[in-house]
Design an enzyme around this catalytic site. Structure first.
Site, short mmCIF file in Angstrom:
data_model
loop_
_atom_site.label_atom_id
_atom_site.label_comp_id
_atom_site.label_asym_id
_atom_site.label_seq_id
_atom_site.Cartn_x
_atom_site.Cartn_y
_atom_site.Cartn_z
N THR A 278 43.19 43.14 66.86
CA THR A 278 42.40 41.92 66.76
C THR A 278 40.96 42.29 67.10
O THR A 278 40.72 43.11 67.98
CB THR A 278 42.92 40.85 67.73
OG1 THR A 278 42.87 41.35 69.07
CG2 THR A 278 44.35 40.45 67.39
N HIS A 279 40.02 41.71 66.36
CA HIS A 279 38.61 42.07 66.50
C HIS A 279 38.39 43.56 66.19
O HIS A 279 37.45 44.18 66.71
CB HIS A 279 38.07 41.76 67.92
CG HIS A 279 38.25 40.34 68.33
ND1 HIS A 279 37.31 39.36 68.09
CD2 HIS A 279 39.27 39.72 68.98
CE1 HIS A 279 37.73 38.20 68.56
NE2 HIS A 279 38.92 38.40 69.10
N SER B 186 34.68 62.61 45.35
CA SER B 186 33.28 62.93 45.55
C SER B 186 32.84 64.00 44.56
O SER B 186 33.60 64.91 44.22
CB SER B 186 33.04 63.44 46.98
OG SER B 186 31.72 63.90 47.15
N SER C 117 36.73 15.03 18.18
CA SER C 117 35.34 15.32 18.45
C SER C 117 35.32 16.63 19.24
O SER C 117 36.28 16.96 19.92
CB SER C 117 34.70 14.20 19.27
OG SER C 117 33.46 14.62 19.84
N SER C 118 34.21 17.35 19.13
CA SER C 118 34.06 18.51 20.02
C SER C 118 34.22 18.10 21.47
O SER C 118 34.69 18.88 22.32
CB SER C 118 32.69 19.16 19.84
OG SER C 118 32.49 19.54 18.50
N LYS D 260 37.79 65.52 48.84
CA LYS D 260 37.73 64.14 49.31
C LYS D 260 38.42 63.21 48.32
O LYS D 260 38.23 63.31 47.11
CB LYS D 260 36.27 63.72 49.48
CG LYS D 260 36.07 62.42 50.25
CD LYS D 260 34.59 62.21 50.53
CE LYS D 260 34.36 61.05 51.49
NZ LYS D 260 34.76 59.76 50.92
N ASN E 54 39.36 59.01 47.78
CA ASN E 54 38.98 57.68 48.25
C ASN E 54 40.01 56.62 47.84
O ASN E 54 40.75 56.80 46.86
CB ASN E 54 37.61 57.29 47.69
CG ASN E 54 36.52 58.22 48.16
OD1 ASN E 54 36.59 58.75 49.27
ND2 ASN E 54 35.52 58.45 47.33
N GLY F 216 30.08 22.83 23.44
CA GLY F 216 30.92 23.74 22.68
C GLY F 216 31.09 23.33 21.23
O GLY F 216 31.98 23.84 20.54
N THR F 217 30.22 22.42 20.75
CA THR F 217 30.33 21.95 19.37
C THR F 217 30.29 23.10 18.38
O THR F 217 31.00 23.10 17.37
CB THR F 217 29.21 20.95 19.07
OG1 THR F 217 29.36 19.80 19.92
CG2 THR F 217 29.22 20.52 17.62
N GLU G 111 39.29 49.38 46.50
CA GLU G 111 37.87 49.12 46.28
C GLU G 111 37.65 48.33 45.00
O GLU G 111 36.84 47.39 44.96
CB GLU G 111 37.11 50.45 46.22
CG GLU G 111 36.99 51.14 47.56
CD GLU G 111 36.37 52.52 47.48
OE1 GLU G 111 36.10 53.11 48.53
OE2 GLU G 111 36.15 53.02 46.35
N HIS H 148 38.31 20.25 3.92
CA HIS H 148 36.94 20.12 4.41
C HIS H 148 36.94 20.30 5.94
O HIS H 148 37.81 19.74 6.64
CB HIS H 148 36.37 18.75 4.05
CG HIS H 148 34.90 18.63 4.31
ND1 HIS H 148 34.38 18.32 5.57
CD2 HIS H 148 33.83 18.78 3.49
CE1 HIS H 148 33.07 18.29 5.50
NE2 HIS H 148 32.70 18.55 4.24
N PRO H 149 35.98 21.04 6.49
CA PRO H 149 36.00 21.31 7.94
C PRO H 149 35.88 20.06 8.80
O PRO H 149 36.53 19.97 9.85
CB PRO H 149 34.82 22.26 8.15
CG PRO H 149 33.99 22.16 6.93
CD PRO H 149 34.91 21.79 5.82
#
Length: 459
Positions: free
Chosen positions: A181-182, A312, A133-134, A318, A320, A100-101, A325, A123-124
């Protein structure tokens, strides 16, 4: 005629930069080198980077020998970035140098330019990047961005969803439906119990997020290049933490040893895993809502979700379950993003992980997606769904599995015969049990009352 470009120099040579750009040559080189996705790092990350730079400047004024006027100018510009200004100056692609420097230098150059334009020559590298440091700035920023996003956005959305579920559960505390269940008919359950299960799942997911946030709150700033703290004066890290806590909601602390915070990203990986866990919970909730809403005639038809849009382009009328979703798709995406974070977390080679931008992008995108999805699920699906009492009562009255309640009285074998006959003849268990047992109608009604069969457990 005013030129559209200006020429600046870095350690490699001259670079042509748009005349009005706030960034400098290293940013421009990164823009030229990484035209990959067209997606820069998220705003949440850039804002956190501004806070980190501001706190570093203020710490350097205290322990690093940075001129107070320079520190004040750098901090001011960093805080402005933290407030969401100048985001259009941060365009470097997510898929860039793995440390990410490039993005760290992007911030250094923009802040230096803004400070210099305000009359304080900065100065940067020498000033904005002092004692940094990065390699420690970017891991620190990932953690801060994740914690702040979770605290300000994700957790409030999660709590809102839980609150809406609690209100809905309270309103449906007397409504009993067929349990399954199931995917097959089972014993009755009340709506408040079913919705209460969702609330408990969300509470578990919330705990995982909060625990991960606590780990993320330990920051490696001050480790500089490899974790040893080269070029950072004594006391810089602790002073940075104090300043950062003043700029944010606080709660950050210093890693006692920053090495793992640079070479590994276990904490962001754990946070991403917690988000995956939340996504799994939301998938369960979304799918159960879809199943209960299925129909309206040929499905379960237990509830009716709000009609939000035509469903639809060819079948008139229709409608939905669009919100569940969408939430299910968000959950799938979050789990995919987490898989990429896990792979990225393995890319710590010796003293530095080299997939930091990908980790930042994915954990923040997951946070944002889940935040929005939970609010939509709460407000556009759960708050407004209605219960179809007629369908529920009909299914309950014909449910042969109710015979389970008679097991202690008549035994399993006779119960199975009653259930099979009730199903085959499409008659109620009550009717068949009256014919096949010596129990009175009053006794059977008491034993087979669906509401009483749900027990005392509530939401």
């Amino acid at each position: 005629m005013t030129s559209l470009f200006r020429i600046e120099h870095d350690s490699i040579g001259p670079v042509r930069i748009p005349a009005d750009a706030l960034y400098g040559p290293q940013t421009q080189r990164a823009l030229d080198n990484f035209p990959i996705s067209g997606r820069p790092l998220p705003p949440e990350f850039i804002r956190a980077l501004g806070w980190v730079k501001a706190a570093c400047a203020e710490a350097n004024a205290v322990v690093g020998g940075l001129d107070p006027k320079m520190a004040a100018a750098i901090s001011l510009m960093g805080q402005r970035i933290g407030a969401g200004h100048y985001l259009d100056s941060f365009l470097i692609d997510v898929y860039q140098t793995g440390s990410g420097t490039s993005t760290n230098m992007n911030a250094n150059e923009v802040i230096a330019r803004l400070a210099t334009d305000s009359g304080i020559p900065v100065h940067p590298n020498d000033h904005v990047n002092m004692s940094q440091s990065s390699n420690d700035v970017i891991p620190t920023t990932i953690r801060v961005a994740a914690v702040e996003s979770a605290r300000m956005d994700l957790l409030p959305a999660l709590d809102h969803l839980s609150g809406v579920l609690a209100l809905k559960a309270e309103s449906l505390g007397t409504v009993t439906k067929t349990g399954r269940t199931h995917l097959m008919d089972a014993m009755p359950i009340r709506f408040d119990q079913a919705l209460g299960a969702f609330i408990d799942q969300l509470a578990g997911a919330r705990l995982g997020v909060v625990q991960a946030m606590d780990r993320l709150s330990a920051l490696p700033q001050g480790g500089t290049a490899v974790g040893t703290g080269i070029n950072a004066p004594d006391g810089f890290g602790s002073t940075f933490i104090a300043k950062l806590n003043q700029l944010t909601d606080g709660g950050y602390r210093l890693m006692p040893r920053p090495f793992a915070g640079l070479s590994a990203q276990d904490e962001p990986v754990a946070y991403s895993a917690a988000l995956r866990g939340l996504a799994i919970v939301l998938t369960k909730i979304a799918n159960d809502l879809r199943w209960m809403n299925a129909g309206p005639l040929a499905g379960l038809g237990e509830i009716s979700l709000p009609d939000l849009q035509p469903g639809s382009s060819i079948m008139p009328g229709k409608v939905n379950p669009v919100i569940p979703e969408a939430v299910a798709m968000v959950s799938a995406q979050v789990q995919g993003l987490d898989a990429a974070v896990a792979l990225a977390g393995q890319s710590g080679n010796f003293e530095l992980n080299v997939m930091l931008p990908l980790i930042a992008q994915n954990v923040l995108e997951s946070t944002r997606l889940l935040t929005q999805a939970m609010r939509l699920l709460a407000d556009k699906a759960i708050a407004g769904f209605t219960v179809n009492q007629t369908n529920i009562a009909r299914a309950l009255s014909m449910n042969p599995i109710l015979v389970t309640a008679l097991n202690p009285v008549i035994g399993y074998e006779l119960g199975a015969k009653i259930a099979k006959r009730a199903y085959a003849e499409q008659r109620s268990v009550l009717e068949i049990a009256l014919e096949m047992t010596d129990l009175s109608e009053g006794t059977l009604k008491q034993l087979l009352d669906p509401y009483l069969l749900t027990g005392s457990h509530s939401s």
